[in-house]
Design a protein around this motif. Structure first.
Motif, PDB file in Angstrom:
ATOM      1  N   LEU A 160      43.261  30.075  59.530  1.00  0.00           N
ATOM      2  CA  LEU A 160      42.339  28.860  59.731  1.00  0.00           C
ATOM      3  C   LEU A 160      41.683  28.906  58.484  1.00  0.00           C
ATOM      4  O   LEU A 160      41.288  29.939  57.799  1.00  0.00           O
ATOM      5  N   PRO A 161      41.528  27.722  58.050  1.00  0.00           N
ATOM      6  CA  PRO A 161      40.389  27.676  56.730  1.00  0.00           C
ATOM      7  C   PRO A 161      38.764  28.139  57.049  1.00  0.00           C
ATOM      8  O   PRO A 161      38.652  28.499  58.236  1.00  0.00           O
ATOM      9  N   LEU A 162      38.140  28.790  56.188  1.00  0.00           N
ATOM     10  CA  LEU A 162      36.728  29.304  56.671  1.00  0.00           C
ATOM     11  C   LEU A 162      35.990  28.246  57.213  1.00  0.00           C
ATOM     12  O   LEU A 162      36.014  27.028  56.846  1.00  0.00           O
ATOM     13  N   LEU A 163      35.492  28.660  58.468  1.00  0.00           N
ATOM     14  CA  LEU A 163      34.673  27.601  59.211  1.00  0.00           C
ATOM     15  C   LEU A 163      33.058  28.108  59.068  1.00  0.00           C
ATOM     16  O   LEU A 163      32.745  29.223  59.039  1.00  0.00           O
ATOM     17  N   ARG A 164      32.491  26.971  59.020  1.00  0.00           N
ATOM     18  CA  ARG A 164      30.985  27.318  59.283  1.00  0.00           C
ATOM     19  C   ARG A 164      30.408  26.991  60.627  1.00  0.00           C
ATOM     20  O   ARG A 164      31.536  26.264  61.548  1.00  0.00           O
ATOM     21  N   ARG A 165      29.184  27.225  61.017  1.00  0.00           N
ATOM     22  CA  ARG A 165      28.993  27.006  62.459  1.00  0.00           C
ATOM     23  C   ARG A 165      29.359  25.538  62.898  1.00  0.00           C
ATOM     24  O   ARG A 165      29.417  25.413  64.031  1.00  0.00           O
ATOM     25  N   ARG A 166      28.777  24.803  61.850  1.00  0.00           N
ATOM     26  CA  ARG A 166      29.154  23.204  62.392  1.00  0.00           C
ATOM     27  C   ARG A 166      30.225  22.741  62.680  1.00  0.00           C
ATOM     28  O   ARG A 166      30.652  21.747  63.478  1.00  0.00           O
ATOM     29  N   ASP A 167      31.353  23.409  62.170  1.00  0.00           N
ATOM     30  CA  ASP A 167      32.746  23.497  62.559  1.00  0.00           C
ATOM     31  C   ASP A 167      33.181  23.708  63.672  1.00  0.00           C
ATOM     32  O   ASP A 167      34.521  23.387  64.119  1.00  0.00           O
ATOM     33  N   LEU A 168      32.651  24.548  64.569  1.00  0.00           N
ATOM     34  CA  LEU A 168      32.872  24.924  65.860  1.00  0.00           C
ATOM     35  C   LEU A 168      32.594  23.800  66.932  1.00  0.00           C
ATOM     36  O   LEU A 168      32.059  22.883  66.738  1.00  0.00           O
ATOM     37  N   PRO A 169      33.756  23.926  67.963  1.00  0.00           N
ATOM     38  CA  PRO A 169      33.448  23.051  69.078  1.00  0.00           C
ATOM     39  C   PRO A 169      31.965  22.970  69.664  1.00  0.00           C
ATOM     40  O   PRO A 169      31.111  23.950  69.567  1.00  0.00           O
ATOM     41  N   SER A 170      31.398  21.891  69.777  1.00  0.00           N
ATOM     42  CA  SER A 170      30.177  21.647  70.017  1.00  0.00           C
ATOM     43  C   SER A 170      29.618  22.334  70.990  1.00  0.00           C
ATOM     44  O   SER A 170      28.425  23.045  71.339  1.00  0.00           O
ATOM     45  N   GLY A 371      34.168  18.045  65.651  1.00  0.00           N
ATOM     46  CA  GLY A 371      33.880  18.650  64.355  1.00  0.00           C
ATOM     47  C   GLY A 371      34.867  19.797  63.526  1.00  0.00           C
ATOM     48  O   GLY A 371      35.135  19.801  62.345  1.00  0.00           O
ATOM     49  N   THR A 372      35.631  20.513  64.613  1.00  0.00           N
ATOM     50  CA  THR A 372      36.636  21.287  64.213  1.00  0.00           C
ATOM     51  C   THR A 372      37.866  20.382  63.786  1.00  0.00           C
ATOM     52  O   THR A 372      38.361  20.673  62.502  1.00  0.00           O
ATOM     53  N   ASN A 373      38.299  19.300  64.088  1.00  0.00           N
ATOM     54  CA  ASN A 373      39.288  18.405  63.709  1.00  0.00           C
ATOM     55  C   ASN A 373      38.846  17.852  62.222  1.00  0.00           C
ATOM     56  O   ASN A 373      39.529  17.783  61.397  1.00  0.00           O
ATOM     57  N   ALA A 374      37.452  17.371  62.398  1.00  0.00           N
ATOM     58  CA  ALA A 374      37.011  17.059  60.987  1.00  0.00           C
ATOM     59  C   ALA A 374      37.192  17.918  59.835  1.00  0.00           C
ATOM     60  O   ALA A 374      37.557  17.406  58.883  1.00  0.00           O
ATOM     61  N   LYS A 375      36.814  19.099  60.104  1.00  0.00           N
ATOM     62  CA  LYS A 375      37.029  20.158  59.092  1.00  0.00           C
ATOM     63  C   LYS A 375      38.533  20.125  58.696  1.00  0.00           C
ATOM     64  O   LYS A 375      38.918  20.340  57.480  1.00  0.00           O
ATOM     65  N   LEU A 376      39.382  20.159  59.464  1.00  0.00           N
ATOM     66  CA  LEU A 376      40.837  20.280  59.304  1.00  0.00           C
ATOM     67  C   LEU A 376      41.320  19.022  58.424  1.00  0.00           C
ATOM     68  O   LEU A 376      41.816  18.907  57.379  1.00  0.00           O
TER      69      LEU A 376
END
Length: 451
Positions: A160-170, A371-376
């Protein structure tokens, strides 16, 4: 293969029903008998849009519940659904066994783990249909095995790409309403069910190999079979032009939007839709409307509450520029030549439909997996841009994002080219010999072989 019969159990929300119906159609076209099991409240509304040809392929078996999704007591609804759904599933299995024509397999999607528990208890082979991206399956898997802490600011997971907290499911975030605290344990329950199998379990995923190659490959504990995109054939491979809608809309669609699209220039229209469940705050609706007026392009907005349009402060200018409809055939809209951008909440169905149509997006994720989908979309596939959100995404930010996608400059052209690249790869995946077709064949072989 004709004697093989699948019971497909689906959560009674539009975002779960659509991919489940499409999967059912694909299985039926390969010679399997399929029965859909879901609530009466959903099937009563679906009956208005299910075509006679659908009923010739697939049976629909409803069961009653005390509550439905409109209730304010969400945990109580889920418990009620579990109680009544489990009983309905047990009765369906018993009836088929009494007829001497037992179900070959039970397929269920991610918010109804009780179906997996019941299938195991009844001795029926079962398969999880994962209707979010493989990346989300990986996030929940690694959380289940305590590989990360959701409170960490930066999260690094394999594939996975590097995730930040905001990228996790709510559901992982501190801002998650306490009423949804039951969701993570319920999703984790899926892994407990899978890990109880004697052999390496198969999970079918609504994605395709080229889109999520690393996420699919990294989780070798399970056999992840990417069989998507699960969208109607007429808007994907074109092999079946009669398959032009999911066929189970819970909301009555409007009829006047295609003429508007037909009369608009190529890639000029901004399409705005936030799914069947998300409710935008009043100030957010105002900000989007202001941005659309300011950018001065034609738009089509699916606004489920038509009264919201009447309350807009910029109503007079707003209605001159575009159209507002109650509901539409989204894959038909996204596939139209005049649509140049999709402003979306980034639910997985909407995300995958935009990928399959080759339409770049502006994402305004609201909750859950969005939010995760938006990150992708923004960082991995690079076919869209995420609007930076405070509590409300301001009109200035929405205008910035729309101009980035629509202004025709270098960045805009590159984003549009990448979107069209993904469209080509999505179609390749479902063509004869494509990865999704081959993976579906593996799944069918498991059913025929009883594995």
């Amino acid at each position: 293969m004709a004697e093989k019969h699948i019971l497909l159990v689906t959560f009674p929300a539009q975002g779960h029903i659509n991919p489940s119906l499409q999967f059912a159609k694909r299985l039926a076209k390969h010679g399997l008998k399929v029965t859909i099991l879901t609530t009466t409240s959903a099937t009563a509304r679906m009956s208005h849009t299910l075509s006679p040809s659908f009923h010739s392929l697939i049976d629909v078996l409803p069961f009653s519940t005390t509550l439905d999704l409109s209730t304010q007591d969400v945990p109580k609804f889920f418990q009620d659904l579990s109680d009544h759904g489990t009983k309905a599933l047990e009765d369906a299995v018993a009836a088929k066994r009494a007829d001497g024509r037992p179900y070959s397999r039970i397929v269920y999607n991610l918010l109804i783990p009780w179906a997996g528990h019941a299938a195991r208890r009844l001795g029926v082979p079962f398969t999880l249909l994962w209707i979010q991206p493989a990346a989300l399956f990986s996030v929940y898997f690694h959380y289940y095995y305590k590989k990360f802490n959701p409170s960490d600011e930066v999260i690094e997971l394999p594939g996975l790409p590097l995730l930040r907290r905001r990228d996790l499911p709510s559901f992982f975030l501190e801002t998650n309403p306490s009423v949804y605290n039951f969701v993570i344990p319920m999703l984790i329950d899926n892994f407990e069910i899978l890990d109880g199998e004697d052999e390496r379990p198969t999970v079918v995923v609504n994605t395709f190999d080229a889109l999520e190659a690393e996420a699919l490959r990294e989780l070798n504990k399970y056999r992840l079979l990417a069989i998507g995109p699960l969208i109607p054939s007429a808007f994907l491979d074109g092999a079946d032009q009669s398959d032009a809608s999911f066929g189970g809309d819970l909301i009555q669609k409007s009829e006047n939007y295609m003429q508007f699209l037909d009369s608009s220039e190529r890639e000029s229209v901004i399409y705005v839709a936030f799914g069947s469940y998300s409710e935008l705050p009043r100030l957010q609706t105002e900000a989007i409307a202001e941005a659309l007026v300011r950018i001065g392009r034609p738009f089509l907005w699916v606004m489920r509450d038509s009264e919201e349009k009447e309350k807009l402060s910029c109503k007079e200018e707003f209605v001159k520029r575009g159209r507002v409809v109650n509901w539409c055939n989204q894959v038909e809209v996204l596939s139209h030549r005049s649509v140049g951008c999709f402003v979306t909440h980034c639910g997985w169905n909407s995300t995958l439909e935009s990928v399959a149509a080759g339409v770049p997006v502006v994402t305004l994720p609201q909750w859950a997996d969005q939010g995760t989908n938006a990150k992708l979309v923004e960082d991995l596939w690079r076919c869209g841009v995420r609007a930076v959100k405070g509590e409300i995404v301001e009109a200035d930010e929405i205008v910035r994002c729309l101009e980035m996608v629509m202004d025709g400059g270098d960045e805009s052209r590159e984003m549009r080219e990448r979107a069209k690249k993904w469209r080509g790869l999505a179609r390749e995946a479902v063509d004869d010999g494509g990865t999704s077709q081959l993976n579906l064949g593996i799944f069918l072989d498991q059913i025929v072989g009883g594995g």
